[in-house]
Design an enzyme around this catalytic site. Structure first.
Site, PDB file in Angstrom:
ATOM      1  N   TYR A 166       0.854  -1.182   0.000  1.00 28.35           N
ATOM      2  CA  TYR A 166       0.000   0.000   0.000  1.00 28.35           C
ATOM      3  C   TYR A 166       0.891   1.233   0.000  1.00 28.35           C
ATOM      4  O   TYR A 166       1.799   1.350   0.827  1.00 28.35           O
ATOM      5  CB  TYR A 166      -0.907  -0.002   1.244  1.00 28.35           C
ATOM      6  CG  TYR A 166      -1.838   1.184   1.302  1.00 28.35           C
ATOM      7  CD1 TYR A 166      -2.911   1.280   0.418  1.00 28.35           C
ATOM      8  CD2 TYR A 166      -1.642   2.215   2.215  1.00 28.35           C
ATOM      9  CE1 TYR A 166      -3.767   2.375   0.451  1.00 28.35           C
ATOM     10  CE2 TYR A 166      -2.490   3.316   2.259  1.00 28.35           C
ATOM     11  CZ  TYR A 166      -3.554   3.393   1.372  1.00 28.35           C
ATOM     12  OH  TYR A 166      -4.395   4.475   1.397  1.00 28.35           O
ATOM     13  N   ASP A 271       9.474   3.747  -0.302  1.00 32.64           N
ATOM     14  CA  ASP A 271       8.365   4.334   0.436  1.00 32.64           C
ATOM     15  C   ASP A 271       8.570   3.994   1.906  1.00 32.64           C
ATOM     16  O   ASP A 271       8.295   2.876   2.344  1.00 32.64           O
ATOM     17  CB  ASP A 271       7.032   3.775  -0.090  1.00 32.64           C
ATOM     18  CG  ASP A 271       5.844   4.326   0.688  1.00 32.64           C
ATOM     19  OD1 ASP A 271       6.064   5.141   1.606  1.00 32.64           O
ATOM     20  OD2 ASP A 271       4.712   3.937   0.373  1.00 32.64           O
ATOM     21  N   LYS A 299       3.524   9.900   8.262  1.00 32.89           N
ATOM     22  CA  LYS A 299       3.202   9.326   9.570  1.00 32.89           C
ATOM     23  C   LYS A 299       4.059   9.888  10.718  1.00 32.89           C
ATOM     24  O   LYS A 299       3.772  10.958  11.215  1.00 32.89           O
ATOM     25  CB  LYS A 299       3.277   7.807   9.500  1.00 32.89           C
ATOM     26  CG  LYS A 299       2.211   7.205   8.555  1.00 32.89           C
ATOM     27  CD  LYS A 299       1.948   5.765   8.844  1.00 32.89           C
ATOM     28  CE  LYS A 299       1.216   5.038   7.732  1.00 32.89           C
ATOM     29  NZ  LYS A 299      -0.194   5.349   7.625  1.00 32.89           N
TER      30      LYS A 299
HETATM   31  C1  PLP Z   1       3.787   2.469   3.139  1.00 35.69           C
HETATM   32  C2  PLP Z   1       2.723   3.519   3.041  1.00 35.69           C
HETATM   33  N1  PLP Z   1       2.824   4.468   2.095  1.00 35.69           N
HETATM   34  C3  PLP Z   1       1.918   5.441   1.976  1.00 35.69           C
HETATM   35  C4  PLP Z   1       0.826   5.504   2.835  1.00 35.69           C
HETATM   36  C5  PLP Z   1      -0.181   6.612   2.685  1.00 35.69           C
HETATM   37  O1  PLP Z   1      -0.034   7.521   3.720  1.00 35.69           O
HETATM   38  P1  PLP Z   1      -1.243   8.491   4.109  1.00 35.69           P
HETATM   39  O2  PLP Z   1      -2.297   7.653   4.738  1.00 35.69           O
HETATM   40  O3  PLP Z   1      -0.606   9.494   5.041  1.00 35.69           O
HETATM   41  O4  PLP Z   1      -1.710   9.154   2.853  1.00 35.69           O
HETATM   42  C6  PLP Z   1       0.686   4.549   3.827  1.00 35.69           C
HETATM   43  C7  PLP Z   1      -0.454   4.578   4.749  1.00 35.69           C
HETATM   44  O5  PLP Z   1      -0.756   3.657   5.460  1.00 35.69           O
HETATM   45  C8  PLP Z   1       1.659   3.525   3.943  1.00 35.69           C
HETATM   46  O6  PLP Z   1       1.565   2.574   4.876  1.00 35.69           O
END
Ligand code: PLP
Length: 461
Positions: A166, A271, A299
Site C-alpha cells: 500500500y 516508500d 506518519k
Molecule cells: C507504506 C505507506 N505508504 C503510503 C501511505 C499513505 O499515507 P497516508 O495515509 O498518510 O496518505 C501509507 C499509509 O498507510 C503507507 O503505509
C-alpha cells in the site's frame, strides 16, 4: 524460521471464543455504539476515513497521553496502534506540545516558507543521506509526487510496484492491494488489478506489480517491459513490507534491486512512510544500508500533525528545482507541522530513544516467541526497530502471495478482539503490525505478552 512441531488449532474453539469476545466488546464499548449511531448521520459510514471502519462500530477516542489512550466509554488502554505508526513519540509528548503551542501563538499558516522547514530538511538529509527535500501533507501526496518526479526525470510513464504493498490512495498506486490470490494472475506476469472502483483502467495498466523478495522476477519483468517499449520510470517499494504484518527483505534482495535499477536508469523509490523514523533514525535506508534515489516519509514525521516529505538525490530532484516537474501544495511545509516535526526529530527521536525502542522490541518479540514455543502455537514473531508482530501462519511469509495463502485470518481477528478486551489497543486489520512508542515501558510490553499468553492458552490448553 526453524521448522517445529505446532499444534493444529480447533476451528470450533476459535469461533466460540470469537463470539464471546465480540459480545464483551459490544458491552464494554456501548458509548462508542451510541456515538456511531449519531456519527453515521453526517459522517459517511460514521468515520472520516474508510480505514477507520470496524465491526460492529469503530471505537471513538477521547484522548491520549504517553503510551495510553482513553475511549469515550472512559476505558484506558495501552496503545500499540499508535495512529498506524505515526505516534512513535507517544501521545501529547511535552516537547512536541510545547513546540506546537509556541508556533500557534505566532501564526499557523502563511503559504510562504518559514525557517522550521529548513531545520527539518537539514535533519532529514543528515539521517537519510539524501541531499534535497520537499514537503507534503500526507504519505499519499509524498508517493504521488515522488512518482511524478521519477516520470519527469526519465520521461517514461510505466511504474513498477510490489504486489500487496500500500502506497496511499492516489490512482497510480491503488493497484494489486487486497487482491485475492485467484485474481492475481501468473507470478511472472501479475495483473494490474485496481483496488476498489473509480481507478481508471488506463491508469492502473501503467502500474506493474511484481512479487517482493524476488529480484530475478523483477528483472525479468523489467526486461519484458523494455522489449515492449514500456521501460519503467521507477520501482516504488517498501524496503521492509509493513502492510503484511512485517515482512523483512531477504539478505541481498535490496542490494540486487538497487543494482538492477541503477544499471537500467530506473528511479528507485523507497516508500518509508511506515519504516522511516520508526525502525532507525534514517529508516530502512540506514538500517539496511541501501540508498534509493527518492525516499518518501509521512506518519511519524509530524509527531501527530499532518505532514509528509520526499527526499532525493540532486540529480533526480533537479526536475523540481527547475520547475520541469510541478511539486506544490498550499499546506506544504505548514509551520505548525514543521514545528512539530522539528521538535520530534531534534528532541524526541534521539539516539537514546531508538536504543529504548530497540530494547523494548527485543523484549516483546522474545516474550511472544516464548509463548509460541511453550504452546507450540502456529506462528512466529518478526520485528525491527519499534515495529513488530506475531504472524499467525505456520510457515514464513516472504511476500503477498504467501501471506494471502498462509495467514490464519480467523486467529488474527480473534487476537485483536482478545487484546482490546484486555486493555491492549492493537492496530485493527489483518495486515497490521504494532508500533511501540518512546513512552512505552517494560510493563507495557509485558502486558502485551501476557495477553498473548492467555490467548495461546485458551486456544491450545
Ligand atoms: C507504506 C505507506 N505508504 C503510503 C501511505 C499513505 O499515507 P497516508 O495515509 O498518510 O496518505 C501509507 C499509509 O498507510 C503507507 O503505509
Amino acid at each position: 524460521m526453524a521448522q517445529r512441531e505446532v499444534i493444529r488449532l480447533d476451528r470450533e474453539r476459535i469461533h466460540e471464543l470469537t463470539a464471546i469476545e465480540q459480545q464483551r466488546f459490544r458491552e464494554s464499548t456501548a458509548r462508542s455504539g451510541e456515538v456511531y449511531a449519531r456519527a453515521s448521520k453526517a459522517l459517511t459510514g460514521g468515520v472520516a476515513s474508510s480505514y477507520q471502519l470496524m465491526e460492529p462500530w469503530p471505537i471513538y477516542f477521547d484522548r491520549g497521553d504517553g503510551q495510553h489512550v482513553w475511549d469515550v466509554d472512559g476505558t484506558m488502554r495501552i496503545d500499540f496502534h499508535n495512529g498506524f505508526g505515526s505516534m512513535v513519540q507517544g501521545h501529547a509528548h511535552p516537547a512536541i506540545t510545547r513546540a506546537v503551542r509556541e508556533r500557534l501563538e505566532l501564526g499557523t499558516h502563511f503559504a510562504v516558507p518559514t525557517e522550521e522547514a529548513i531545520d527539518v530538511a537539514e535533519e532529514l538529509a543528515r539521517r537519510f543521506g539524501l541531499p534535497r527535500w520537499r514537503f507534503t501533507n500526507s504519505g499519499s501526496e509524498a508517493t504521488m509526487d515522488a512518482i511524478r518526479i521519477a516520470r519527469a526525470h526519465t520521461g517514461r510513464d510505466t511504474i513498477v510496484k510490489i504486489a500487496g504493498s500500500y502506497h496511499g490512495h492516489h490512482d497510480g498506486v491503488m493497484v494489486m492491494i487486497s487482491t485475492q490470490v485467484a485474481d492475481m494472475g501468473d507470478r511472472d506476469d501479475y495483473r494490474s488489478v485496481p483496488y476498489g472502483a473509480g481507478v481508471p483502467k488506463a491508469v492502473a495498466d501503467l502500474t506493474i506489480p511484481v512479487p517482493f523478495n524476488d529480484a530475478d522476477r523483477m528483472e525479468a519483468r523489467i526486461d519484458r517491459l523494455e522489449r515492449e517499449g514500456r521501460k519503467p520510470a521507477c520501482v516504488i517499494m517498501e524496503p521492509a513490507m509493513m502492510n503484511l504484518g512485517v515482512v523483512l527483505p531477504e539478505p541481498g534482495y535490496l542490494e540486487a534491486v538497487r543494482e538492477l535499477t541503477r544499471s537500467r536508469g530506473i528511479v528507485l523509490i523507497f516508500d518509508e512512510v511506515k519504516t522511516g523514523l520508526c525502525i532507525a533514525a534514517g529508516g530502512a535506508t540506514e538500517r539496511f544500508g541501501v540508498t534509493p534515489d527518492l525516499v518518501t516519509l509521512a506518519k511519524a514525521l509530524g509527531g501527530g500533525l499532518s505532514s509528509g516529505a520526499i527526499g532525493g538525490s540532486e540529480e533526480v530532484m533537479e526536475v523540481v528545482r527547475t520547475g520541469k516537474a510541478v511539486q506544490v501544495g498550499t499546506y506544504n511545509g505548514n509551520p505548525l507541522a514543521m514545528a512539530a516535526a522539528r521538535a520530534n526529530l531534534l528532541e524526541v527521536l534521539t539516539a537514546d530513544a531508538y536504543a529504548h525502542l530497540e530494547r523494548l522490541d527485543d523484549r516483546i518479540l522474545a516474550g511472544c516467541e516464548d509463548v509460541i514455543a511453550r504452546h507450540r502455537f502456529p506462528g512466529y514473531t518478526v520485528g525491527v526497530g519499534s515495529k513488530g508482530c506475531v504472524t499467525f501462519a505456520p510457515v514464513k511469509i516472504t511476500d503477498y502471495e504467501s501471506f494471502k495463502t498462509h495467514q490464519d485470518a480467523e486467529v488474527c481477528d480473534l487476537a485483536w478482539l482478545w487484546n482490546i478486551n484486555r486493555g491492549i489497543f492493537m492496530t485493527p486489520g489483518r495486515e497490521e503490525e504494532w508500533t511501540l512508542s518512546v513512552r512505552h515501558t517494560d510493563d507495557d510490553v509485558d502486558a502485551f505478552v501476557a495477553a498473548f499468553d492467555s490467548l495461546a492458552d485458551a486456544l491450545t490448553g
